[in-house]
Design a protein around this motif. Structure first.
Motif, PDB file in Angstrom:
ATOM      1  N   TRP A 335       0.810  -1.210   0.000  1.00  0.00           N
ATOM      2  CA  TRP A 335       0.000   0.000   0.000  1.00  0.00           C
ATOM      3  C   TRP A 335       0.852   1.273   0.000  1.00  0.00           C
ATOM      4  CZ3 TRP A 335      -4.914   0.617  -1.143  1.00  0.00           C
ATOM      5  CH2 TRP A 335      -5.548   1.813  -0.827  1.00  0.00           C
ATOM      6  N   ALA A 336       1.902   1.297   0.814  1.00  0.00           N
ATOM      7  CA  ALA A 336       2.739   2.504   0.911  1.00  0.00           C
ATOM      8  C   ALA A 336       3.376   2.840  -0.434  1.00  0.00           C
ATOM      9  CB  ALA A 336       3.811   2.301   1.981  1.00  0.00           C
ATOM     10  N   GLU A 337       3.805   1.828  -1.164  1.00  0.00           N
ATOM     11  CA  GLU A 337       4.404   2.064  -2.477  1.00  0.00           C
ATOM     12  C   GLU A 337       3.358   2.577  -3.480  1.00  0.00           C
ATOM     13  OE1 GLU A 337       7.230  -1.287  -3.643  1.00  0.00           O
ATOM     14  OE2 GLU A 337       6.188  -2.104  -1.891  1.00  0.00           O
ATOM     15  N   LEU A 338       2.161   2.003  -3.406  1.00  0.00           N
ATOM     16  CA  LEU A 338       1.120   2.427  -4.340  1.00  0.00           C
ATOM     17  C   LEU A 338       0.701   3.865  -4.088  1.00  0.00           C
ATOM     18  CD1 LEU A 338      -1.061  -0.819  -4.324  1.00  0.00           C
ATOM     19  CD2 LEU A 338       0.311   0.039  -6.227  1.00  0.00           C
ATOM     20  N   GLU A 339       0.686   4.284  -2.836  1.00  0.00           N
ATOM     21  CA  GLU A 339       0.279   5.648  -2.530  1.00  0.00           C
ATOM     22  C   GLU A 339       1.256   6.684  -3.063  1.00  0.00           C
ATOM     23  OE1 GLU A 339      -2.593   6.100   1.188  1.00  0.00           O
ATOM     24  OE2 GLU A 339      -0.547   5.561   1.792  1.00  0.00           O
ATOM     25  N   ILE A 340       2.496   6.300  -3.310  1.00  0.00           N
ATOM     26  CA  ILE A 340       3.468   7.246  -3.894  1.00  0.00           C
ATOM     27  C   ILE A 340       3.692   6.929  -5.371  1.00  0.00           C
ATOM     28  CG2 ILE A 340       4.590   7.793  -1.704  1.00  0.00           C
ATOM     29  CD1 ILE A 340       6.823   5.833  -2.459  1.00  0.00           C
ATOM     30  N   HIS A 341       2.665   6.322  -5.983  1.00  0.00           N
ATOM     31  CA  HIS A 341       2.625   6.120  -7.440  1.00  0.00           C
ATOM     32  C   HIS A 341       3.741   5.205  -7.945  1.00  0.00           C
ATOM     33  CE1 HIS A 341      -0.500   9.221  -7.914  1.00  0.00           C
ATOM     34  NE2 HIS A 341       0.139   9.853  -6.950  1.00  0.00           N
ATOM     35  N   ARG A 342       3.926   4.073  -7.266  1.00  0.00           N
ATOM     36  CA  ARG A 342       4.876   3.057  -7.727  1.00  0.00           C
ATOM     37  C   ARG A 342       4.127   1.851  -8.293  1.00  0.00           C
ATOM     38  NH1 ARG A 342       9.843   3.777  -4.956  1.00  0.00           N
ATOM     39  NH2 ARG A 342      10.281   6.021  -5.032  1.00  0.00           N
ATOM     40  N   ALA A 343       3.019   2.104  -8.971  1.00  0.00           N
ATOM     41  CA  ALA A 343       2.165   1.022  -9.453  1.00  0.00           C
ATOM     42  C   ALA A 343       2.905   0.098 -10.422  1.00  0.00           C
ATOM     43  CB  ALA A 343       0.916   1.600 -10.118  1.00  0.00           C
ATOM     44  N   GLU A 344       3.726   0.645 -11.308  1.00  0.00           N
ATOM     45  CA  GLU A 344       4.431  -0.192 -12.285  1.00  0.00           C
ATOM     46  C   GLU A 344       5.339  -1.199 -11.589  1.00  0.00           C
ATOM     47  OE1 GLU A 344       4.241   3.053 -12.359  1.00  0.00           O
ATOM     48  OE2 GLU A 344       3.465   3.679 -14.325  1.00  0.00           O
ATOM     49  N   GLN A 345       6.083  -0.737 -10.569  1.00  0.00           N
ATOM     50  CA  GLN A 345       6.978  -1.643  -9.848  1.00  0.00           C
ATOM     51  C   GLN A 345       6.194  -2.694  -9.065  1.00  0.00           C
ATOM     52  OE1 GLN A 345       7.097   1.624 -10.076  1.00  0.00           O
ATOM     53  NE2 GLN A 345       9.164   2.474  -9.799  1.00  0.00           N
ATOM     54  N   VAL A 346       5.096  -2.274  -8.432  1.00  0.00           N
ATOM     55  CA  VAL A 346       4.287  -3.215  -7.664  1.00  0.00           C
ATOM     56  C   VAL A 346       3.683  -4.275  -8.581  1.00  0.00           C
ATOM     57  CG1 VAL A 346       2.180  -3.461  -6.288  1.00  0.00           C
ATOM     58  CG2 VAL A 346       3.780  -1.595  -5.797  1.00  0.00           C
ATOM     59  N   TRP A 347       3.136  -3.853  -9.714  1.00  0.00           N
ATOM     60  CA  TRP A 347       2.515  -4.812 -10.626  1.00  0.00           C
ATOM     61  C   TRP A 347       3.544  -5.788 -11.178  1.00  0.00           C
ATOM     62  CZ3 TRP A 347      -1.803  -7.019 -11.507  1.00  0.00           C
ATOM     63  CH2 TRP A 347      -2.026  -7.713 -12.698  1.00  0.00           C
TER      64      TRP A 347
END
Length: 491
Positions: A335-347
Motif C-alpha cells: 500500500w505505501a508504495e502504491l500511494e506514492i505512485h509506484r504502481a508499475e513496480q508493484v505490478w
C-alpha cells in the motif's frame, strides 16, 4: 411495464418488481403489500428502483444519515410532493409517518420506495416493528393499496429484516436480492469480446456495474496487451475511486468493528488458507476465535461458505467480491508504495501472485458457475448441486482436489449420482495426467458408493489442451473439453 432501455440486463429483477407493484388488490386481500430489495453497494439497486418509480409514477425516497427528526421532515416533504396532500401537522415519530403513508394510498396500487432503509433503522430501531403493526390487523395498511419497497445495502441489517423472529418475518410479498452481473453479462457490459481478457477483467472488478463507468471514468482495456496498463492506471492508481474501494466496502458495514482483524481474515482466504483451521493459523488465533468474524463477513455477503461435496461437515470460504481478493492479494502489503505512485513496480513484482492467487481460483469459480448454468447442455442432465470437493486416496496417502463437482439431485434410497467431475487450469496446457487424476477420483468415489457409470470427466482449460487429449475426447463422449470460447458462448 416494459423495462427501460437504459437498464442493462436485469430482466428477471425487472419482472419481479413489476409483478409485485402490479399485484391486484385481491392478491393481498385488499391490503398493502411489502417488498424487500437488498444487495451489496454499487450493484445498481437505486438506479433500478428509481427507474421503476419513474415508469409507474411511484414515490422514491432516499434516506440519508440523519437524526430521526430530520428524516421525518424529509420523508414528509417527499410524501407531500407525491400526493399533493399536506399533513395536518409535522410527524412526531414514525408511528404517525407510517400510518399516514398507508392512509395516503387507498384507491389503486401505488409504489412507495424507501431506499437506504438501514439509515433509518440505525436511528429508529423500532421502525420495522411499526411497519409490521400497520400491516397487521387493525393497522392502516389493511385498507391501503400501497406497494411499499424497503431497500438497503447493509446486508447484515437487510438480512435480519425477514429472518427468525424479526417483526417483518412472513410479511413480505417480494424478497429480491440484486447480485453482481454474471460473467457473461459482465463481459457484454464492458464491451469485451475476447474471453481471455474478459476473465482477467472479471477477476479484478467482478460484475459490479458501478466499476464500469463511475469508478473508472469509462476506461477499459483495449486488448490483452492493454490489460496491465489498464490495471496500473485504474485500480492501482491512487487518483481513482477504485483504488480505495475495497477498504470502503468493509468500512461501510456497521457490523465490522475491528477492521484489522477482518482484513487479516480476508487476506488469509485470498492467499489460499480457506478452511477454518487454515484461517486461524494464518492470523494467529484459535479456531473458535474466528467464528464470529467469519459469520459477520458471511452476513455482510463479503464471503461465502462452500461445503466440500465429498466430506460432510467440511467447508471452505471464498471471497465473494473479486476486488477484495485483488486488494488483499496484491495491494494491501504494498500500500505505501502504491500511494506514492509506484504502481508499475508493484505490478511487475506481483504479477505471478495475481495469476496464482487471483486469476486461478477465480477461473475455477467461473467454471463452477458455467457447469451450473449449462449443465443440461453439457452433460445431458441438469445438476442439482455444483461445487468442489476433496477425494481421499488411502493407497497413495494423498488428497485429490476436484475443482468442479456436479451432482445429480438427491433421490431417496439410491446412491448419489455424480454427473461430472472437473479439473480447471488457467495457466497450463491440460494433458492426459490431468485426465488421469479425474479418472482416479471417479474410481475412488465409485468404491465409496457413488454412482459413476455415466459421469462425464470435464477439463476446463484457460490455455488449451494437448493434441493427445483432444483426440481422446473425440473418441469418448464421457470426456469433455471446455475452452474459453465455450465458457463465454451465450446460452
Amino acid at each position: 411495464m416494459e423495462k427501460p432501455e437504459k437498464i442493462f440486463a436485469r430482466d428477471r429483477e425487472w419482472q419481479g418488481l413489476t409483478r409485485f407493484t402490479g399485484l391486484p388488490l385481491g392478491a393481498t386481500r385488499g391490503a398493502a403489500a411489502l417488498g424487500v430489495v437488498s444487495g451489496r453497494r454499487r450493484q445498481g439497486k437505486s438506479f433500478l428502483l428509481q427507474s421503476l418509480a419513474e415508469a409507474c409514477g411511484g414515490m422514491y425516497f432516499a434516506a440519508t444519515e440523519a437524526t430521526e427528526a430530520e428524516s421525518l421532515r424529509l420523508f414528509n416533504a417527499s410524501l407531500t410532493r407525491q400526493t399533493g396532500v399536506v399533513a395536518d401537522a409535522p410527524f412526531r415519530d414514525w408511528h404517525e409517518a407510517v400510518a399516514h403513508l398507508f392512509r395516503s394510498f387507498r384507491d389503486r396500487p401505488a409504489v412507495v420506495i424507501i431506499d437506504e432503509f438501514p439509515f433509518l433503522v440505525r436511528t429508529s430501531p423500532a421502525l420495522p416493528s411499526i411497519i409490521q403493526r400497520e400491516l397487521g390487523p387493525g393497522g392502516a395498511g389493511q385498507t391501503s393499496s400501497a406497494r411499499l419497497v424497503l431497500c438497503g445495502s447493509a446486508m447484515s441489517v437487510m438480512g435480519e429484516l425477514l429472518s427468525g423472529q424479526a417483526p417483518l418475518r412472513g410479511r413480505a410479498s417480494l424478497e429480491l436480492v440484486i447480485h453482481p452481473f454474471g460473467y457473461r453479462d459482465s463481459a457484454a457490459f464492458w464491451g469485451i469480446t475476447d474471453p481471455r481478457l474478459a476473465v482477467l477483467v472479471h477477476a479484478v472488478v467482478g460484475g459490479t456495474p458501478a466499476y464500469r463507468y463511475e469508478f473508472t471514468q469509462g476506461d477499459r482495456p483495449a486488448d490483452l496487451d492493454d490489460f496491465a496498463p489498464w490495471v496500473i492506471r485504474t485500480v492501482l492508481n491512487p487518483q481513482t475511486p477504485l483504488f480505495r474501494e475495497a477498504r470502503y466496502l468493509l468500512a461501510e458495514e456497521s457490523a465490522i468493528r475491528d477492521p484489522a482483524l477482518y482484513h487479516s481474515v480476508l487476506a488469509a482466504i485470498a492467499s489460499g488458507n480457506n478452511t477454518n483451521g487454515g484461517i486461524a493459523s494464518f492470523i494467529g488465533r484459535k479456531s473458535d476465535q474466528i467464528t464470529h468474524p467469519l459469520n459477520v463477513l458471511e452476513d455482510c455477503a463479503l464471503i461465502g461458505r462452500e461445503p466440500d461435496l465429498f466430506r460432510q461437515g467440511r467447508s471452505r470460504y471464498r471471497i465473494v467480491e473479486p476486488l477484495i481478493t485483488f486488494y488483499e492479494a496484491i495491494m494491501r502489503s504494498r500500500w505505501a508504495e502504491l500511494e506514492i505512485h509506484r504502481a508499475e513496480q508493484v505490478w511487475s513484482a506481483t504479477r505471478e501472485t495475481f495469476l496464482a492467487q487471483v486469476v486461478g481460483p477465480h477461473f475455477e469459480a467461473l467454471c463452477r458457475a458455467f457447469a451450473l448454468d449449462s449443465g443440461a447442455e453439457l452433460f445431458g442432465d441438469q445438476p442439482g448441486e455444483v461445487g468442489s470437493g476433496a477425494v481421499s486416496d488411502p493407497q497413495r496417502r494423498t488428497q485429490i482436489e476436484v475443482d468442479v463437482v456436479a451432482l445429480a439431485p438427491r433421490q431417496p434410497n439410491t446412491a448419489r449420482r455424480i454427473v461430472s467431475l472437473g479439473e480447471a487450469k488457467w495457466g497450463e496446457t491440460i494433458g492426459h495426467h490431468h485426465l488421469n487424476r479425474l479418472t482416479r477420483a471417479r474410481d475412488l468415489l465409485s468404491l465409496r458408493g457413488y454412482e459413476t457409470g455415466e459421469t462425464v470427466l470435464t477439463l476446463y482449460g484457460g490455455t488449451g489442451f494437448t493434441d493427445e487429449l483432444t483426440a481422446a475426447a473425440a473418441r469418448d463422449d464421457r470426456i469433455l473439453l471446455v475452452d474459453l470460447d465455450r465458457l463465454y458462448r451465450p446460452l
